[in-house]
Design an enzyme around this catalytic site. Sequence first.
Site, PDB file in Angstrom:
ATOM      1  N   ARG A  65      -3.149  16.772  -2.796  1.00 35.79           N
ATOM      2  CA  ARG A  65      -2.745  17.943  -1.979  1.00 35.79           C
ATOM      3  C   ARG A  65      -4.153  17.966  -0.854  1.00 35.79           C
ATOM      4  NH1 ARG A  65       1.088  21.412  -2.759  1.00 35.79           N
ATOM      5  NH2 ARG A  65       0.114  22.985  -1.343  1.00 35.79           N
ATOM      6  N   LYS A  76      -0.656  14.594   1.258  1.00 33.62           N
ATOM      7  CA  LYS A  76       0.634  14.666   0.819  1.00 33.62           C
ATOM      8  C   LYS A  76       1.482  15.621   1.289  1.00 33.62           C
ATOM      9  CE  LYS A  76       4.047  12.603  -1.560  1.00 33.62           C
ATOM     10  NZ  LYS A  76       4.612  11.363  -0.829  1.00 33.62           N
ATOM     11  N   TRP A 117      -8.780  20.044   1.406  1.00 33.89           N
ATOM     12  CA  TRP A 117      -8.350  19.123   2.819  1.00 33.89           C
ATOM     13  C   TRP A 117      -8.339  20.095   4.021  1.00 33.89           C
ATOM     14  CZ3 TRP A 117      -4.221  18.879   6.396  1.00 33.89           C
ATOM     15  CH2 TRP A 117      -4.212  17.766   7.419  1.00 33.89           C
ATOM     16  N   GLU A 124      10.517   4.048  10.470  1.00 33.17           N
ATOM     17  CA  GLU A 124       9.833   4.282   9.023  1.00 33.17           C
ATOM     18  C   GLU A 124       8.787   2.788   8.742  1.00 33.17           C
ATOM     19  OE1 GLU A 124       9.145   6.419   7.439  1.00 33.17           O
ATOM     20  OE2 GLU A 124       8.960   5.622   5.484  1.00 33.17           O
ATOM     21  N   HIS A 162      11.863  -3.051  28.892  1.00 34.05           N
ATOM     22  CA  HIS A 162      11.675  -1.910  29.982  1.00 34.05           C
ATOM     23  C   HIS A 162      10.179  -1.607  30.321  1.00 34.05           C
ATOM     24  CE1 HIS A 162      15.878  -1.793  31.126  1.00 34.05           C
ATOM     25  NE2 HIS A 162      16.153  -1.791  29.651  1.00 34.05           N
ATOM     26  N   CYS A 218      -4.464  22.667   0.165  1.00 31.85           N
ATOM     27  CA  CYS A 218      -5.436  22.436  -0.776  1.00 31.85           C
ATOM     28  C   CYS A 218      -4.641  22.353  -2.441  1.00 31.85           C
ATOM     29  CB  CYS A 218      -6.509  23.464  -0.972  1.00 31.85           C
ATOM     30  SG  CYS A 218      -6.905  23.851   0.709  1.00 31.85           S
ATOM     31  N   LYS A 234       4.972   3.560   8.157  1.00 34.47           N
ATOM     32  CA  LYS A 234       4.410   3.289   6.772  1.00 34.47           C
ATOM     33  C   LYS A 234       3.039   2.395   7.168  1.00 34.47           C
ATOM     34  CE  LYS A 234       5.595   5.004   4.658  1.00 34.47           C
ATOM     35  NZ  LYS A 234       6.602   6.258   4.391  1.00 34.47           N
ATOM     36  N   ASN A 280      -5.212  28.619  -0.705  1.00 34.40           N
ATOM     37  CA  ASN A 280      -4.536  27.658  -0.096  1.00 34.40           C
ATOM     38  C   ASN A 280      -3.759  28.254   0.851  1.00 34.40           C
ATOM     39  OD1 ASN A 280      -3.174  25.626   0.938  1.00 34.40           O
ATOM     40  ND2 ASN A 280      -1.463  25.346  -0.784  1.00 34.40           N
ATOM     41  N   GLY A 281      -4.001  28.144   2.217  1.00 35.23           N
ATOM     42  CA  GLY A 281      -3.338  28.940   3.432  1.00 35.23           C
ATOM     43  C   GLY A 281      -4.176  29.239   4.339  1.00 35.23           C
ATOM     44  N   GLU A 286       0.205   4.442   8.589  1.00 30.22           N
ATOM     45  CA  GLU A 286      -0.569   5.347   7.891  1.00 30.22           C
ATOM     46  C   GLU A 286      -1.514   4.554   6.644  1.00 30.22           C
ATOM     47  OE1 GLU A 286       3.371   7.167   5.432  1.00 30.22           O
ATOM     48  OE2 GLU A 286       1.670   8.462   5.629  1.00 30.22           O
TER      49      GLU A 286
HETATM   50  C1  AGP Z   1       5.128   9.886   4.793  1.00 29.62           C
HETATM   51  O1  AGP Z   1       4.660   8.662   4.497  1.00 29.62           O
HETATM   52  C2  AGP Z   1       4.264  10.698   5.550  1.00 29.62           C
HETATM   53  N1  AGP Z   1       3.244  11.023   4.589  1.00 29.62           N
HETATM   54  C3  AGP Z   1       4.577  12.114   6.144  1.00 29.62           C
HETATM   55  O2  AGP Z   1       5.485  11.618   7.231  1.00 29.62           O
HETATM   56  C4  AGP Z   1       5.788  13.066   5.417  1.00 29.62           C
HETATM   57  O3  AGP Z   1       7.071  12.229   5.204  1.00 29.62           O
HETATM   58  C5  AGP Z   1       6.049  14.271   6.242  1.00 29.62           C
HETATM   59  O4  AGP Z   1       4.796  15.046   5.989  1.00 29.62           O
HETATM   60  C6  AGP Z   1       7.098  15.336   5.591  1.00 29.62           C
HETATM   61  O5  AGP Z   1       6.856  15.454   4.319  1.00 29.62           O
HETATM   62  P1  AGP Z   1       8.054  16.319   3.533  1.00 29.62           P
HETATM   63  O6  AGP Z   1       8.913  15.366   3.427  1.00 29.62           O
HETATM   64  O7  AGP Z   1       7.293  16.622   2.101  1.00 29.62           O
HETATM   65  O8  AGP Z   1       8.535  17.583   4.122  1.00 29.62           O
END
Ligand code: AGP
Length: 613
Positions: free
Chosen positions: A30, A608, A77, A485, A508, A5, A489, A103-104, A492
């Site tokens: 967050r 994030k 969140w 990657e 395969h 959060c 992208k 948070n936590g 997500e």
């Molecule tokens: C990336 O687009 C993602 N949102 C996610 O995979 C992210 O890279 C991952 O959670 C790691 O985050 P960080 O680089 O802050 O450790």
Amino acid sequence: MLKMCGIVGYIGYRDSQPILLEGLKKLEYRGYDSAGVAVFTEHGLEIRKTVGRLSNLEARLREQPLRGTVGIGHTRWATHGKPSVANSHPHTDHTFKVSVVHNGIIENYLELKEELMLKGHRFQSETDTEVISHLIAAEYDGDIVRAVRKAVRKMRGAFAIAVLTEYEPDRLVAVRLASPLIIGVGEGEMFVASDIPAILEYTRDVYILNDGEMAAITRDGVELMTIEGNPIAKEKFHVDWDLMTAEKAGFEHFMLKEIHEQPRAYRDTMRGRIAADGRDVVFPDLGLTPERLREIRRVHIVACGTALHAGMVGKHVIERLTRIPTETDYASEYRYRSPIITPDTLVIVVSQSGETADTLAALREAKRQGARVLAITNVIGSSVAREADDVIITQAGPEIAVASTKAYTTQLIAFYLLGLYWAKALGTLPDEEIARTLAAMQALPEQAERILAQGDDIKALAESIARHQSLFFIGRGLDFAVALEGSLKLKEISYIHSEAYAAGELKHGTLALIEEGVPVIALMTQEELYEKTLSNVKEAKARGARVIGIVSEGLDAEAAKSVDRMFVVPRTLPLLAPALSVVPLQLIAYYAAVTLGHDVDKPRNLAKSVTVE
Ligand code: AGP
């Protein structure tokens, strides 16, 4: 109820409500499934909470504002359970005297809750946070700092909290135990936040709390101490980002802005790290000296998500340039597979935020087993940066969009620099090659700009795939690492199902999924693997696939004969190609999500910074 959060707090001479709301807006990345504020008003402690985006809380506060110069706020969140008003923060005790944002995780909250219930405490929510407010209220005997300290000593877990009580409305108390928290220092006003952008509009001077530290905050100052109550002296940290850097700067979304910032971010990440004659890498403050690098016999790269994908490119870079065996691992798996860590192992953790719980746990395990840990991270003062032995800061600047873009590409730049620096230390690459690679790296920003200038072509490609249910990304070697990657992208933010496959692996089994019209995005930037990938493209095409090639200049004439559509990326050294070929993939994901009308910067189910394991 687990959470990750955003926390903000204010005590000063101004109306706190707008400051709390502005701060929460900066932290919305967050967490954004519910939000709330507590303000000390003329009626005492008052709280407003709403479910959903922050705009709901704003609307509520427009109807029923809270007036007062001290307050705390929270954006949440949830990872378990439903977001609800009852479960939103701030929480209070049953006498409504102590409010807490958190948070936590409090691991032993059920135990604590039972004890408190036996003493007559009544609870409103399913959260662990509510237990904190009750615990503090139960410990209160005229000094809120002492009460918080006593309560914290009973709590097990990882958390950051801010506390506002009606008993002592002229102070806030903040505690950090393994979740980020900072104190902003102004003139006659002070701030608490889980992240710097939340308070940047008001002050640039901050104290970064370490684990096990707390702060007693009044309008005029802050007393810093350990949770045992021992006073501590700490240097203030001056933040030199401007706020504009953390805002959209005219782009429709943060993600698009951040994609466009990449040329600048590449330059910034290289700045000061290439010798004036362009022939060597210099790392002025890296403790990992050439002597130390010569002692390393194996490398583990550990990270999550996009950062791990950057690490997969890093593996190729390190192995090719230094010939040192390098493995990559999901941070969430690393600890549990009993990795073979020896004193000559270098563990490289990669993390944009520097706060990812899985990555941090892997870092701690590696250190516990005696490895030296190098962090590649974007956030100075983050947990990962502070706990690693050595740090390379990527200079991406704040990344707000949940989908990571400029953090990934600057992580690649960091790996290139590290690989070359290391190769020089070991003598595994001729000086001429190092100089040639550095020259090619310095051309990357301008080459990326050329790709960005073709945004409309990429948009058309994205529109052509956006209505499909499922698609594939294929490539070999470094192209496969980038395919992973590109696929993440797209998933997500556009919610289109996609898979990345090593091109040679398709036949395969997965080839069975290729049927008429299924889009396949084929990366072909590696000259020596290009013929092989092309035959895999042909296999897919023979089953009806519609192939989009992402091809390096120079390989395009041949590729044009086999693919349906193509985007050509500028020619560079094969090792550096990922820093360019990923850019069209980022834009394809972006425009596909826009075409489908999704909330690009805040995709569903994601946040994030993933500070829970
Ligand atoms: C990336 O687009 C993602 N949102 C996610 O995979 C992210 O890279 C991952 O959670 C790691 O985050 P960080 O680089 O802050 O450790």
